[in-house]
Design a protein around this motif. Structure first.
Motif, PDB file in Angstrom:
ATOM      1  N   ASP A 194       0.680  -1.059   0.007  1.00  0.00           N
ATOM      2  CA  ASP A 194       0.071   0.158  -0.053  1.00  0.00           C
ATOM      3  C   ASP A 194       0.753   1.244   0.048  1.00  0.00           C
ATOM      4  O   ASP A 194       0.443   2.319  -0.546  1.00  0.00           O
ATOM      5  CB  ASP A 194      -0.962   0.018   1.232  1.00  0.00           C
ATOM      6  N   ILE A 195       1.924   1.481   0.900  1.00  0.00           N
ATOM      7  CA  ILE A 195       2.891   2.462   0.803  1.00  0.00           C
ATOM      8  C   ILE A 195       3.516   2.736  -0.469  1.00  0.00           C
ATOM      9  O   ILE A 195       3.754   3.629  -0.896  1.00  0.00           O
ATOM     10  CB  ILE A 195       3.705   2.565   2.071  1.00  0.00           C
ATOM     11  N   THR A 196       3.752   1.608  -1.013  1.00  0.00           N
ATOM     12  CA  THR A 196       4.707   1.687  -2.243  1.00  0.00           C
ATOM     13  C   THR A 196       3.863   2.303  -3.397  1.00  0.00           C
ATOM     14  O   THR A 196       4.089   2.943  -4.019  1.00  0.00           O
ATOM     15  CB  THR A 196       5.319   0.293  -2.790  1.00  0.00           C
ATOM     16  N   GLU A 197       2.440   1.756  -3.430  1.00  0.00           N
ATOM     17  CA  GLU A 197       1.627   2.059  -4.456  1.00  0.00           C
ATOM     18  C   GLU A 197       1.159   3.675  -4.371  1.00  0.00           C
ATOM     19  O   GLU A 197       1.228   4.546  -5.158  1.00  0.00           O
ATOM     20  CB  GLU A 197       0.240   1.433  -4.112  1.00  0.00           C
ATOM     21  N   ALA A 198       1.129   4.309  -3.047  1.00  0.00           N
ATOM     22  CA  ALA A 198       1.096   5.652  -2.700  1.00  0.00           C
ATOM     23  C   ALA A 198       2.102   6.548  -3.028  1.00  0.00           C
ATOM     24  O   ALA A 198       2.178   7.493  -3.820  1.00  0.00           O
ATOM     25  CB  ALA A 198       0.895   5.728  -1.285  1.00  0.00           C
TER      26      ALA A 198
END
Length: 150
Positions: free
Chosen positions: A94-98
């Motif tokens: 999720d953080i990588t996507e953001a």
């Protein structure tokens, strides 16, 4: 290289221990994502996002912070602590996507174990007692030195 780490650290302060070790090695501004202070991340050359792992992912507060405050195209790295004995790519999904939505790609991830008494682990006295340990904290210092070199 002007560096900030935006973090959330709760329960046993495992993530904070890692960040304090990094801050001993390099000058870093630590930004608590729950502080309600508006971020001005454009002034930083390098920005980290740090969290314990909750239900196999970064805390949602950190992910939301990245979505709202990360400027386009910044140098970004990730830091996480977890009770598990192994690192899983799903922890940073999720953080990588953001971060990618802001035109960046994480240049590195530091991960280590942290004492965990969340949910059913509390019934057995927790897992990963004594973590992060001295070796893990030294590895965190080495990591931040590499990330901020250049």
């Amino acid at each position: 290289m002007k560096t900030a780490i935006c973090y959330y650290s709760r329960h046993h302060g495992n993530t904070m221990q890692v960040l304090e070790a990094m801050a001993q090695e390099q000058e870093i501004d630590l930004i608590n994502v729950t502080s309600r202070i508006a971020a001005h991340l454009e002034q930083y050359d390098c920005i980290g996002f740090a969290s314990g792992i909750y239900y196999s992912k970064f805390h949602e507060t950190v992910v939301d912070y990245a979505r709202h405050y990360l400027p386009q195209g910044k140098k970004v790295f990730l830091v996480c602590t977890h009770g598990s004995g192994h690192f899983s790519g799903k922890y940073i999904k999720d953080i990588t996507e953001a971060v990618r939505q802001k035109g960046s790609e994480p240049v590195g991830t530091f991960s280590c174990r942290g004492y965990d008494t969340f949910g059913p682990f509390g019934w057995i006295g927790g897992i990963a007692k004594g973590h992060p340990d001295g070796q893990e904290l030294q590895t965190a210092k080495d990591f931040i030195r590499q990330i901020t070199a250049g």
